[in-house]
Motif scaffolding. Sequence first.
Motif, PDB file in Angstrom:
ATOM      1  N   ALA A   1      -5.061  -2.619   9.333  1.00 42.74           N
ATOM      2  CA  ALA A   1      -6.131  -2.073   9.957  1.00 42.74           C
ATOM      3  C   ALA A   1      -5.995  -1.186  11.409  1.00 42.74           C
ATOM      4  O   ALA A   1      -6.866  -0.574  11.794  1.00 42.74           O
ATOM      5  N   SER A   2      -4.905  -1.356  11.879  1.00 40.12           N
ATOM      6  CA  SER A   2      -4.229  -0.757  13.210  1.00 40.12           C
ATOM      7  C   SER A   2      -3.641   0.605  12.967  1.00 40.12           C
ATOM      8  O   SER A   2      -3.042   1.136  14.059  1.00 40.12           O
ATOM      9  N   VAL A   3      -3.308   1.059  11.554  1.00 43.91           N
ATOM     10  CA  VAL A   3      -2.674   2.017  11.387  1.00 43.91           C
ATOM     11  C   VAL A   3      -3.138   3.293  10.613  1.00 43.91           C
ATOM     12  O   VAL A   3      -4.242   2.782   9.896  1.00 43.91           O
ATOM     13  N   ASN A   4      -2.727   4.424  10.426  1.00 34.42           N
ATOM     14  CA  ASN A   4      -3.350   5.424   9.614  1.00 34.42           C
ATOM     15  C   ASN A   4      -2.071   6.120   8.965  1.00 34.42           C
ATOM     16  O   ASN A   4      -0.785   6.073   9.538  1.00 34.42           O
ATOM     17  N   ALA A   5      -2.290   7.078   8.259  1.00 29.00           N
ATOM     18  CA  ALA A   5      -1.057   7.722   7.479  1.00 29.00           C
ATOM     19  C   ALA A   5      -0.400   8.467   8.435  1.00 29.00           C
ATOM     20  O   ALA A   5       0.863   8.919   8.304  1.00 29.00           O
ATOM     21  N   ALA A   6      -0.705   8.908   9.748  1.00 30.61           N
ATOM     22  CA  ALA A   6       0.006   9.850  10.568  1.00 30.61           C
ATOM     23  C   ALA A   6       1.025   8.904  11.173  1.00 30.61           C
ATOM     24  O   ALA A   6       2.081   9.355  11.727  1.00 30.61           O
ATOM     25  N   ASP A   7       0.941   7.516  11.010  1.00 32.08           N
ATOM     26  CA  ASP A   7       1.933   6.610  11.756  1.00 32.08           C
ATOM     27  C   ASP A   7       3.207   6.492  10.997  1.00 32.08           C
ATOM     28  O   ASP A   7       4.312   6.111  11.341  1.00 32.08           O
ATOM     29  N   PHE A   8       3.210   6.971   9.795  1.00 27.64           N
ATOM     30  CA  PHE A   8       4.252   7.170   8.639  1.00 27.64           C
ATOM     31  C   PHE A   8       4.787   8.235   8.588  1.00 27.64           C
ATOM     32  O   PHE A   8       4.362   9.247   8.296  1.00 27.64           O
TER      33      PHE A   8
ATOM     34  N   LEU B   1       5.232   6.895   0.185  1.00 27.38           N
ATOM     35  CA  LEU B   1       5.947   5.774   0.728  1.00 27.38           C
ATOM     36  C   LEU B   1       5.269   4.766   0.127  1.00 27.38           C
ATOM     37  O   LEU B   1       3.922   4.659   0.342  1.00 27.38           O
ATOM     38  N   ARG B   2       5.736   3.576  -0.226  1.00 28.74           N
ATOM     39  CA  ARG B   2       5.145   2.355  -0.654  1.00 28.74           C
ATOM     40  C   ARG B   2       5.567   1.127   0.287  1.00 28.74           C
ATOM     41  O   ARG B   2       6.709   1.088   0.391  1.00 28.74           O
TER      42      ARG B   2
ATOM     43  N   SER C   1       0.812  -1.253   0.181  1.00 27.06           N
ATOM     44  CA  SER C   1       0.171   0.221   0.163  1.00 27.06           C
ATOM     45  C   SER C   1       0.759   1.308  -0.141  1.00 27.06           C
ATOM     46  O   SER C   1       2.075   1.367   0.567  1.00 27.06           O
ATOM     47  N   SER C   2       0.124   2.311  -0.441  1.00 18.73           N
ATOM     48  CA  SER C   2       1.053   3.636  -0.393  1.00 18.73           C
ATOM     49  C   SER C   2       0.455   4.632   0.374  1.00 18.73           C
ATOM     50  O   SER C   2      -0.786   4.618   0.647  1.00 18.73           O
ATOM     51  N   PHE C   3       1.340   5.464   1.189  1.00 21.56           N
ATOM     52  CA  PHE C   3       0.926   6.520   1.774  1.00 21.56           C
ATOM     53  C   PHE C   3       1.559   7.879   1.327  1.00 21.56           C
ATOM     54  O   PHE C   3       2.853   7.606   1.296  1.00 21.56           O
TER      55      PHE C   3
ATOM     56  N   VAL D   1      16.427  11.625   2.661  1.00 22.55           N
ATOM     57  CA  VAL D   1      15.307  11.254   3.320  1.00 22.55           C
ATOM     58  C   VAL D   1      15.059  10.103   4.078  1.00 22.55           C
ATOM     59  O   VAL D   1      15.420   9.015   3.668  1.00 22.55           O
ATOM     60  N   ARG D   2      14.762  10.483   5.384  1.00 27.89           N
ATOM     61  CA  ARG D   2      14.759   9.163   6.309  1.00 27.89           C
ATOM     62  C   ARG D   2      13.447   8.849   6.750  1.00 27.89           C
ATOM     63  O   ARG D   2      12.561   9.953   6.778  1.00 27.89           O
ATOM     64  N   THR D   3      13.197   7.830   6.658  1.00 26.11           N
ATOM     65  CA  THR D   3      11.749   7.185   7.090  1.00 26.11           C
ATOM     66  C   THR D   3      11.527   6.704   8.439  1.00 26.11           C
ATOM     67  O   THR D   3      12.415   5.865   8.950  1.00 26.11           O
ATOM     68  N   VAL D   4      10.298   6.475   9.016  1.00 30.36           N
ATOM     69  CA  VAL D   4       9.989   5.864  10.031  1.00 30.36           C
ATOM     70  C   VAL D   4       8.602   5.238   9.850  1.00 30.36           C
ATOM     71  O   VAL D   4       7.642   5.915   9.494  1.00 30.36           O
ATOM     72  N   VAL D   5       8.434   3.703   9.910  1.00 33.44           N
ATOM     73  CA  VAL D   5       7.246   3.276   9.618  1.00 33.44           C
ATOM     74  C   VAL D   5       6.896   2.159  11.040  1.00 33.44           C
ATOM     75  O   VAL D   5       7.839   1.823  11.812  1.00 33.44           O
ATOM     76  N   PRO D   6       5.518   1.717  11.242  1.00 32.28           N
ATOM     77  CA  PRO D   6       5.133   1.138  12.382  1.00 32.28           C
ATOM     78  C   PRO D   6       5.740  -0.131  12.203  1.00 32.28           C
ATOM     79  O   PRO D   6       6.348  -0.827  11.380  1.00 32.28           O
ATOM     80  N   GLN D   7       5.985  -0.979  13.574  1.00 33.21           N
ATOM     81  CA  GLN D   7       6.612  -2.330  13.525  1.00 33.21           C
ATOM     82  C   GLN D   7       5.784  -3.206  12.615  1.00 33.21           C
ATOM     83  O   GLN D   7       4.441  -3.189  12.567  1.00 33.21           O
ATOM     84  N   GLY D   8       6.552  -4.045  11.846  1.00 35.45           N
ATOM     85  CA  GLY D   8       5.954  -5.123  10.988  1.00 35.45           C
ATOM     86  C   GLY D   8       5.927  -4.624   9.586  1.00 35.45           C
ATOM     87  O   GLY D   8       5.318  -5.341   8.737  1.00 35.45           O
ATOM     88  N   PHE D   9       6.132  -3.334   9.558  1.00 36.31           N
ATOM     89  CA  PHE D   9       6.017  -2.778   8.015  1.00 36.31           C
ATOM     90  C   PHE D   9       7.418  -2.747   7.345  1.00 36.31           C
ATOM     91  O   PHE D   9       8.437  -2.311   8.002  1.00 36.31           O
ATOM     92  N   GLU D  10       7.500  -2.858   5.982  1.00 33.54           N
ATOM     93  CA  GLU D  10       8.511  -2.850   5.469  1.00 33.54           C
ATOM     94  C   GLU D  10       8.681  -1.683   4.246  1.00 33.54           C
ATOM     95  O   GLU D  10       7.604  -1.719   3.423  1.00 33.54           O
ATOM     96  N   VAL D  11       9.501  -0.733   4.215  1.00 34.37           N
ATOM     97  CA  VAL D  11       9.426   0.354   3.193  1.00 34.37           C
ATOM     98  C   VAL D  11      10.096  -0.524   1.929  1.00 34.37           C
ATOM     99  O   VAL D  11      11.043  -0.835   1.914  1.00 34.37           O
ATOM    100  N   ILE D  12       9.421  -0.128   0.845  1.00 35.97           N
ATOM    101  CA  ILE D  12       9.860  -0.871  -0.583  1.00 35.97           C
ATOM    102  C   ILE D  12      10.087   0.165  -1.431  1.00 35.97           C
ATOM    103  O   ILE D  12      10.460  -0.278  -2.567  1.00 35.97           O
ATOM    104  N   GLU D  13       9.537   1.162  -1.400  1.00 36.71           N
ATOM    105  CA  GLU D  13       9.801   2.507  -2.172  1.00 36.71           C
ATOM    106  C   GLU D  13       9.527   3.513  -1.706  1.00 36.71           C
ATOM    107  O   GLU D  13       8.572   4.015  -0.922  1.00 36.71           O
ATOM    108  N   VAL D  14      10.329   4.733  -2.165  1.00 40.19           N
ATOM    109  CA  VAL D  14      10.253   5.929  -1.637  1.00 40.19           C
ATOM    110  C   VAL D  14      10.341   6.886  -2.849  1.00 40.19           C
ATOM    111  O   VAL D  14      11.063   6.804  -3.750  1.00 40.19           O
TER     112      VAL D  14
END
Length: 312
Positions: free
Chosen positions: A76-83, A66-67, A40-42, A101-114
């Motif tokens: 189901a438990s996150v929204n855009a503000a968490d990224f 962010l992809r 998914s993308s945010f 550019v540095r990124t922060v994502v919730p636990q369990g998520f993997e950044v695959i594209e910026v």
Amino acid sequence: MLNSLKNLFRRNLPAKILALIGAVVLWGFVMNDQNPSVNSSFTVPVYTINEPDGYKVSFDVREISLRVRAPRASFASVNAADFKAYLDLADAVEGNNTVKVRTVVPQGFEVIEVSDTVIDVLLEAIMEKTMAVDVQITGNTGVGSALEKIIPSTEIAKIKGTKSNVMKVARLVGYMPLAGNTTDFTSKIKLTPVDGDGEFVGGIDVSPMEIDVTAKIMDGAEKKMISIKPLYSGTTASGYRVSGAVAQPERLEVIGKTEQLGAINEINTETISVDGLSADFTKDVDLVLPEGIIAPNKRVSVRIIITKDQKK
């Protein structure tokens, strides 16, 4: 009893191990089928940290995409503000910088594209400057009156902005409308930073932004054209002499009471030194105005004409 249990456990052990492995694989397959990883993308805003003091930070890319990938149930438990996406300016210097550019994502998520891996950042030094206030008069006073003088509440003000913008400012101008007034009055005027061509310079903070200006109005005033007399003194270079002095303009309209104007026929300039001159010389000088006499322009240009003595 214990031996029976051991025999039961050991009987067909390889088959039992294979069955356990198969069960685990099947469980993983079922779970993955029920909660597969999805992408998914945010769109997230970009912020900065460790900004250096005394600088303005500018960059054009304010949002990035962010992809990410994670199990479907995790979304189901996150929204855009968490990224989050940010720029660390700890090592940035004055001028242009290319910052990762540095990124922060919730636990369990993997950044695959910026969408933007680096962003160009401009750091400009902030500076302050003190300038004289330039009050410009607009309009005229009422009939039979004239502007005697103006009194600003302050004659200086501060400007603040990026160094490049501050250096463009040539004058700090305020416009004072006379608006046909025949008696003293006070107006609040705004100060505007302008360049050498009189064009507004943006990105400048002015303090104070507004000042009070009091106009002193002379009642019963008349106008008269008066000749300007240049004054000079001193000794020219040997073999040279002053053959003339010319003011520009040669005549000037002045304002004053009737009895005052009647008593004067010319106005002198400040005295100009001709010491050591061997060629023509031009200088801007102030007029020496008699008490109660007003001139729109209090400075004139005087040309001193130097002539070489003729040998006898």
